[in-house]
Design an enzyme around this catalytic site. Structure first.
Site, short mmCIF file in Angstrom:
data_model
loop_
_atom_site.label_atom_id
_atom_site.label_comp_id
_atom_site.label_asym_id
_atom_site.label_seq_id
_atom_site.Cartn_x
_atom_site.Cartn_y
_atom_site.Cartn_z
N GLY A 1 0.81 -1.23 0.00
CA GLY A 1 0.00 0.00 0.00
C GLY A 1 0.83 1.27 0.00
O GLY A 1 0.30 2.36 0.16
N ASP B 1 5.30 -1.11 -13.68
CA ASP B 1 5.73 -1.78 -12.45
C ASP B 1 6.35 -3.15 -12.76
O ASP B 1 7.38 -3.53 -12.22
CB ASP B 1 4.55 -1.94 -11.49
CG ASP B 1 3.86 -0.62 -11.21
OD1 ASP B 1 4.47 0.43 -11.44
OD2 ASP B 1 2.69 -0.65 -10.79
#
Ligand code: GLA
Length: 379
Positions: free
Chosen positions: A120, A170
């Site tokens: 997160g 990513d």
């Protein structure tokens, strides 16, 4: 918890893959543009043993209350996967759906996941799982896919099995990263170049300030930003915002409503900043990129509107205390900022940021150093 404790025997192999920090190039990947991330020295490990039947079992050190999730290779489908296990199971599904792998004669695996990539924080803990698992399944099933194809598989799984409409950055960083270097990626062609960061040689470090403000990609503003970019590209008559240059912005301003224009301006100028950063790194080294990092942050704050007060405070405080450059990194709406700092100044800057957060009544941030590390590998 270990593989042995969950399954009662030892794993056969172990693969790992890193999270990433994006040095610059934010929200450019799904606009077919340029990004400049690096893989970090925080990794996710997948311990694996082949099975004799066609079952995939998945367990992890961060979900020890539940028994392993299990699914047959014959039942792979996004609606059969939920929670974090989709990051693993989705890869098997995407290898078949996206890369066309024939899994009809394959056997399953027992898989155990551990990670020290903070979840997160916008450091791609999910891509780290996907990429370690993708590399492992590709090897163990002998599928013969290269790393760029595996990045596409990871992105496809993230988009369709996990359900987050993210770009290719990513997974590319996690699979293609190299020690002390950034990955310069053209997200349209997937052409890459590895560019030296040379931080150590220049007495510099990258400090991460994890604000611990939750970011929510799938439900938050990420999709809205993506939609604006697509609308802007369509109105400008181009396939993707990548096809516009800074010189086109005058025309864009005449044609687009103010909000869409500012979204477009962020992406177009950010692509240019990535190119400028690559050139600057090559010609003058990392000490010269500070103003590009700050300009990137300001563009995300004012034009793309994806920063939050905690990220802005991290950036301004780091700059006031002598950082070379600083910006939020990742998707935004929370998560982390990075600051490029002198090694000797690291402690003082970290303390100043922590003190500024306390003074503002914000939750204490998690501040730590990262190094550019090697991408996914068999350990
Ligand atoms: C998230 C997504 C990436 C990219 C960034 C913003 O990290 O997963 O694909 O779009 O946001 O640059």
């Amino acid at each position: 918890m270990t593989f042995q404790q969950v399954y009662g025997y030892e794993p056969a192999v172990q693969y790992s893959a890193p999270g990433r920090v994006n040095l610059i190039g934010e929200h450019t990947d799904y606009n077919d543009g340029y990004v400049l991330p690096f893989a970090i020295d925080r990794r996710t490990t997948a311990s694996i043993a082949p099975r004799e039947d066609r079952v995939l079992r998945v367990a992890s050190a961060f979900d020890t209350d539940n028994p392993p999730v299990s699914l047959s290779l014959d039942e792979l489908a996004p609606d059969r996967m939920d929670g974090w296990s989709a990051y693993v199971l989705g890869i098997a599904w995407a290898l078949r759906e996206q890369a066309g792998a024939d899994l009809s004669d394959k056997t399953g695996f027992d898989v155990f996941i551990e990670s020290d990539v903070p979840v997160g924080a916008g450091l791609s803990s999910s891509a780290a799982i996907e990429c370690g698992v993708a590399l492992a399944f590709n090897d163990l099933w002998e599928l013969g896919l290269d790393r760029k194809s595996l990045a596409r598989v990871g992105q496809y799984s993230e988009n369709h099995a996990v359900g987050a409409p993210t770009g290719i950055m990513d997974q590319s960083a996690s699979l293609l990263g190299e020690q002390d270097a950034v990955v310069f990626l053209d997200c349209r062609t997937l052409d890459t170049a590895v560019v030296d960061l040379a931080l150590e040689a220049n007495g510099l470090e990258v400090l991460v300030v994890d604000t611990r403000v939750e970011h929510a990609h799938a439900t938050g503003g990420y999709k809205a930003r993506r939609d604006s970019c697509e609308r802007g590209a369509a109105a400008m008559g181009v396939e993707a915002l990548r096809d516009l240059s800074v010189d086109d912005l005058h025309r864009a301003q005449e044609l687009l409503d103010d909000e869409t224009f500012r979204r477009v301006r962020h992406v177009v100028t950010e692509d240019q900043r990535v190119l400028d950063t690559v050139r600057t790194l090559r010609e003058h080294g990392p000490r010269a990129i500070g103003s590009l990092l700050v300009a990137s942050h300001e563009s995300m704050r004012d034009d793309f509107e994806i920063s939050v007060p905690e990220l802005d405070l991290a950036v301004t405080t780091a700059m006031e205390h002598g950082a070379v450059g600083a910006r939020m990194t990742g998707g935004g709406f929370g998560g982390a900022a990075i600051a490029l700092v002198d090694q000797e100044a690291r402690g003082a800057i970290a303390d100043a940021v922590t003190a500024a957060f306390a003074a503002a009544g914000y939750r204490e941030p998690n501040v730590f150093t990262v190094h550019a590390a090697q991408g996914a590998r068999r350990d």
